[in-house]
Motif scaffolding. Structure first.
Motif, PDB file in Angstrom:
ATOM      1  N   GLY A 260       0.792  -1.221   0.000  1.00  0.00           N
ATOM      2  CA  GLY A 260       0.000   0.000   0.000  1.00  0.00           C
ATOM      3  C   GLY A 260       0.826   1.273   0.000  1.00  0.00           C
ATOM      4  N   LYS A 261       2.144   1.136  -0.059  1.00  0.00           N
ATOM      5  CA  LYS A 261       3.035   2.301  -0.032  1.00  0.00           C
ATOM      6  C   LYS A 261       3.771   2.428  -1.361  1.00  0.00           C
ATOM      7  CE  LYS A 261       3.782   2.195   4.962  1.00  0.00           C
ATOM      8  NZ  LYS A 261       2.776   1.139   5.214  1.00  0.00           N
ATOM      9  N   VAL A 262       4.283   3.610  -1.601  1.00  0.00           N
ATOM     10  CA  VAL A 262       5.042   3.896  -2.815  1.00  0.00           C
ATOM     11  C   VAL A 262       6.524   3.959  -2.459  1.00  0.00           C
ATOM     12  CG1 VAL A 262       5.523   5.626  -4.591  1.00  0.00           C
ATOM     13  CG2 VAL A 262       3.163   5.123  -3.941  1.00  0.00           C
ATOM     14  N   VAL A 263       7.327   3.266  -3.235  1.00  0.00           N
ATOM     15  CA  VAL A 263       8.777   3.231  -3.044  1.00  0.00           C
ATOM     16  C   VAL A 263       9.409   4.050  -4.165  1.00  0.00           C
ATOM     17  CG1 VAL A 263      10.817   1.772  -2.838  1.00  0.00           C
ATOM     18  CG2 VAL A 263       8.590   0.931  -2.047  1.00  0.00           C
ATOM     19  N   THR A 264      10.078   5.129  -3.826  1.00  0.00           N
ATOM     20  CA  THR A 264      10.685   6.000  -4.837  1.00  0.00           C
ATOM     21  C   THR A 264      12.141   6.280  -4.503  1.00  0.00           C
ATOM     22  OG1 THR A 264      10.206   8.105  -3.722  1.00  0.00           O
ATOM     23  CG2 THR A 264       8.462   7.167  -5.105  1.00  0.00           C
ATOM     24  N   PRO A 265      12.917   6.712  -5.488  1.00  0.00           N
ATOM     25  CA  PRO A 265      14.276   7.172  -5.190  1.00  0.00           C
ATOM     26  C   PRO A 265      14.236   8.397  -4.291  1.00  0.00           C
ATOM     27  CG  PRO A 265      13.978   6.804  -7.543  1.00  0.00           C
ATOM     28  CD  PRO A 265      12.619   6.758  -6.920  1.00  0.00           C
ATOM     29  N   GLY A 266      15.275   8.583  -3.510  1.00  0.00           N
ATOM     30  CA  GLY A 266      15.359   9.763  -2.658  1.00  0.00           C
ATOM     31  C   GLY A 266      15.626  11.011  -3.479  1.00  0.00           C
ATOM     32  N   LEU A 267      15.191  12.145  -2.940  1.00  0.00           N
ATOM     33  CA  LEU A 267      15.440  13.437  -3.573  1.00  0.00           C
ATOM     34  C   LEU A 267      16.746  14.021  -3.050  1.00  0.00           C
ATOM     35  CD1 LEU A 267      11.841  14.925  -3.253  1.00  0.00           C
ATOM     36  CD2 LEU A 267      12.831  13.681  -5.196  1.00  0.00           C
ATOM     37  N   ILE A 268      17.334  14.923  -3.834  1.00  0.00           N
ATOM     38  CA  ILE A 268      18.565  15.611  -3.450  1.00  0.00           C
ATOM     39  C   ILE A 268      18.292  17.107  -3.416  1.00  0.00           C
ATOM     40  CG2 ILE A 268      20.961  16.104  -4.065  1.00  0.00           C
ATOM     41  CD1 ILE A 268      21.026  13.407  -5.508  1.00  0.00           C
ATOM     42  N   ASN A 269      18.560  17.728  -2.275  1.00  0.00           N
ATOM     43  CA  ASN A 269      18.484  19.185  -2.160  1.00  0.00           C
ATOM     44  C   ASN A 269      19.920  19.693  -2.175  1.00  0.00           C
ATOM     45  OD1 ASN A 269      18.131  21.879  -1.515  1.00  0.00           O
ATOM     46  ND2 ASN A 269      16.568  21.496   0.033  1.00  0.00           N
ATOM     47  N   ALA A 270      20.299  20.327  -3.253  1.00  0.00           N
ATOM     48  CA  ALA A 270      21.716  20.657  -3.474  1.00  0.00           C
ATOM     49  C   ALA A 270      22.204  21.869  -2.707  1.00  0.00           C
ATOM     50  CB  ALA A 270      21.970  20.871  -4.961  1.00  0.00           C
ATOM     51  N   GLN A 271      21.316  22.686  -2.141  1.00  0.00           N
ATOM     52  CA  GLN A 271      21.755  23.908  -1.454  1.00  0.00           C
ATOM     53  C   GLN A 271      20.946  24.087  -0.175  1.00  0.00           C
ATOM     54  OE1 GLN A 271      21.727  27.440  -3.838  1.00  0.00           O
ATOM     55  NE2 GLN A 271      22.385  28.767  -2.171  1.00  0.00           N
ATOM     56  N   THR A 272      21.545  23.724   0.961  1.00  0.00           N
ATOM     57  CA  THR A 272      20.857  23.838   2.243  1.00  0.00           C
ATOM     58  C   THR A 272      21.801  24.348   3.321  1.00  0.00           C
ATOM     59  OG1 THR A 272      21.378  21.681   3.232  1.00  0.00           O
ATOM     60  CG2 THR A 272      19.600  21.725   1.597  1.00  0.00           C
ATOM     61  N   GLN A 273      21.197  24.647   4.466  1.00  0.00           N
ATOM     62  CA  GLN A 273      21.934  24.970   5.692  1.00  0.00           C
ATOM     63  C   GLN A 273      21.661  23.912   6.754  1.00  0.00           C
ATOM     64  OE1 GLN A 273      20.801  28.948   6.832  1.00  0.00           O
ATOM     65  NE2 GLN A 273      21.570  29.870   4.961  1.00  0.00           N
ATOM     66  N   LEU A 274      21.134  22.774   6.337  1.00  0.00           N
ATOM     67  CA  LEU A 274      20.767  21.714   7.261  1.00  0.00           C
ATOM     68  C   LEU A 274      21.978  21.253   8.069  1.00  0.00           C
ATOM     69  CD1 LEU A 274      18.274  19.946   7.983  1.00  0.00           C
ATOM     70  CD2 LEU A 274      19.196  18.236   6.412  1.00  0.00           C
ATOM     71  N   GLY A 275      21.793  21.159   9.370  1.00  0.00           N
ATOM     72  CA  GLY A 275      22.878  20.731  10.241  1.00  0.00           C
ATOM     73  C   GLY A 275      23.884  21.815  10.559  1.00  0.00           C
ATOM     74  N   LEU A 276      23.753  22.968   9.902  1.00  0.00           N
ATOM     75  CA  LEU A 276      24.664  24.089  10.146  1.00  0.00           C
ATOM     76  C   LEU A 276      23.985  25.206  10.927  1.00  0.00           C
ATOM     77  CD1 LEU A 276      26.410  24.380   6.657  1.00  0.00           C
ATOM     78  CD2 LEU A 276      27.086  23.005   8.641  1.00  0.00           C
ATOM     79  N   VAL A 277      22.668  25.332  10.776  1.00  0.00           N
ATOM     80  CA  VAL A 277      21.905  26.358  11.492  1.00  0.00           C
ATOM     81  C   VAL A 277      20.730  25.664  12.167  1.00  0.00           C
ATOM     82  CG1 VAL A 277      20.539  28.461  11.321  1.00  0.00           C
ATOM     83  CG2 VAL A 277      22.544  28.154   9.848  1.00  0.00           C
ATOM     84  N   GLU A 278      20.707  25.681  13.503  1.00  0.00           N
ATOM     85  CA  GLU A 278      19.606  25.057  14.227  1.00  0.00           C
ATOM     86  C   GLU A 278      18.567  26.096  14.632  1.00  0.00           C
ATOM     87  OE1 GLU A 278      18.012  21.351  15.516  1.00  0.00           O
ATOM     88  OE2 GLU A 278      19.631  21.942  14.174  1.00  0.00           O
ATOM     89  N   VAL A 279      19.033  27.197  15.231  1.00  0.00           N
ATOM     90  CA  VAL A 279      18.163  28.317  15.600  1.00  0.00           C
ATOM     91  C   VAL A 279      18.790  29.568  14.997  1.00  0.00           C
ATOM     92  CG1 VAL A 279      17.100  29.626  17.461  1.00  0.00           C
ATOM     93  CG2 VAL A 279      17.488  27.173  17.745  1.00  0.00           C
ATOM     94  N   GLY A 280      18.098  30.172  14.031  1.00  0.00           N
ATOM     95  CA  GLY A 280      18.694  31.269  13.281  1.00  0.00           C
ATOM     96  C   GLY A 280      19.171  32.420  14.136  1.00  0.00           C
ATOM     97  N   GLY A 281      18.423  32.746  15.197  1.00  0.00           N
ATOM     98  CA  GLY A 281      18.787  33.890  16.024  1.00  0.00           C
ATOM     99  C   GLY A 281      19.757  33.574  17.141  1.00  0.00           C
ATOM    100  N   GLU A 282      20.184  32.331  17.249  1.00  0.00           N
ATOM    101  CA  GLU A 282      21.092  31.927  18.328  1.00  0.00           C
ATOM    102  C   GLU A 282      22.461  31.602  17.740  1.00  0.00           C
ATOM    103  OE1 GLU A 282      22.869  31.484  21.564  1.00  0.00           O
ATOM    104  OE2 GLU A 282      20.713  31.935  21.704  1.00  0.00           O
ATOM    105  N   ARG A 283      23.428  32.477  18.014  1.00  0.00           N
ATOM    106  CA  ARG A 283      24.752  32.340  17.394  1.00  0.00           C
ATOM    107  C   ARG A 283      25.425  31.007  17.707  1.00  0.00           C
ATOM    108  NH1 ARG A 283      28.277  35.868  15.171  1.00  0.00           N
ATOM    109  NH2 ARG A 283      26.906  37.605  15.681  1.00  0.00           N
ATOM    110  N   THR A 284      25.195  30.474  18.910  1.00  0.00           N
ATOM    111  CA  THR A 284      25.878  29.233  19.300  1.00  0.00           C
ATOM    112  C   THR A 284      25.391  28.025  18.501  1.00  0.00           C
ATOM    113  OG1 THR A 284      24.284  28.880  21.089  1.00  0.00           O
ATOM    114  CG2 THR A 284      26.314  30.065  21.635  1.00  0.00           C
ATOM    115  N   THR A 285      24.269  28.154  17.813  1.00  0.00           N
ATOM    116  CA  THR A 285      23.761  27.035  16.998  1.00  0.00           C
ATOM    117  C   THR A 285      24.007  27.260  15.515  1.00  0.00           C
ATOM    118  OG1 THR A 285      21.523  27.941  16.668  1.00  0.00           O
ATOM    119  CG2 THR A 285      21.938  26.708  18.706  1.00  0.00           C
TER     120      THR A 285
END
Length: 211
Positions: A77-102
């Motif tokens: 009942g589920k669909v199996v697809t290839p994963g998507l690629i997001n080529a330009q992110t800040q993932l893992g680099l910015v957790e809380v935008g207003g908090e410099r320590t993150t």
């Protein structure tokens, strides 16, 4: 029948997501069964099976033999697809935008060609699981904030440490190049002041042909 090697590679990204989401060990054999598989190339495969052995795609198709002892994941009942690629992110680099320590997205200075942001990648970020649920399995992380901001990397959104998630690093250097820059504020203000004082606007220099 079974699809070709190109389609096998096409579903590899999906398998990586399933490995991460279900905690599959790399030394384990897993069969994802009964799902509708949509490869990048080739027709969809109703009631398809994807076999993963030691963290790699071993087989995919409609009539794939499931190895003895393989752990089965029912995708009925589920669909199996290839994963998507997001080529330009800040993932893992910015957790809380207003908090410099993150924030680990930029380095001090103007030329930071040796800045490697993946070394400070936050592998426990809550955004990783949410992004993976949206179908994105690989991201590019790009630094910002300087003329030469630093190096970029490709990261797989699998469970583990930042080092485990690095697919390839570096994949390039990020720089900001301004084409036809505007005059600075100081120049604009000086020009405006001359005009307000009744000064004449200097004529453009003549070329040799006009002289």
């Amino acid at each position: 029948g079974d699809i070709g090697r190109a389609a096998l590679l096409a579903v590899a990204a999906f398998a990586a997501a399933m490995l991460a989401a279900t905690g599959i060990a790399r030394a384990e054999t897993v069969a994802i069964t009964s799902g509708t598989v949509y490869p990048v190339s080739g027709p969809r495969i109703p009631n398809g099976t994807v076999v993963i052995r030691d963290g790699r795609i071993a087989a995919v198709g409609a009539n794939v033999a499931i190895p003895a002892g393989a752990r089965r994941i029912d995708a009925r009942g589920k669909v199996v697809t290839p994963g998507l690629i997001n080529a330009q992110t800040q993932l893992g680099l910015v957790e809380v935008g207003g908090e410099r320590t993150t924030r680990n997205i930029s380095a001090r200075g103007v030329i930071n060609a040796d800045f490697r942001p993946w070394e400070g990648f936050f592998s426990q970020s809550a955004y990783i699981a949410a992004t993976r649920e949206d179908g994105v399995t690989t991201v590019g992380i790009l630094p910002t904030g300087a003329f030469v901001a630093g190096q970029a990397a490709a990261m797989d959104l699998a469970d583990g440490t930042a080092a485990d998630m690095v697919r390839r690093a570096p994949v390039g250097v990020v720089a900001t190049i301004v084409v036809n820059p505007r005059l600075t504020n100081d120049v604009d203000e000086q020009t405006a002041g001359d005009t307000a004082a009744g000064g004449e606007t200097p004529a453009p220099p003549q070329s040799r042909a006009d002289a």
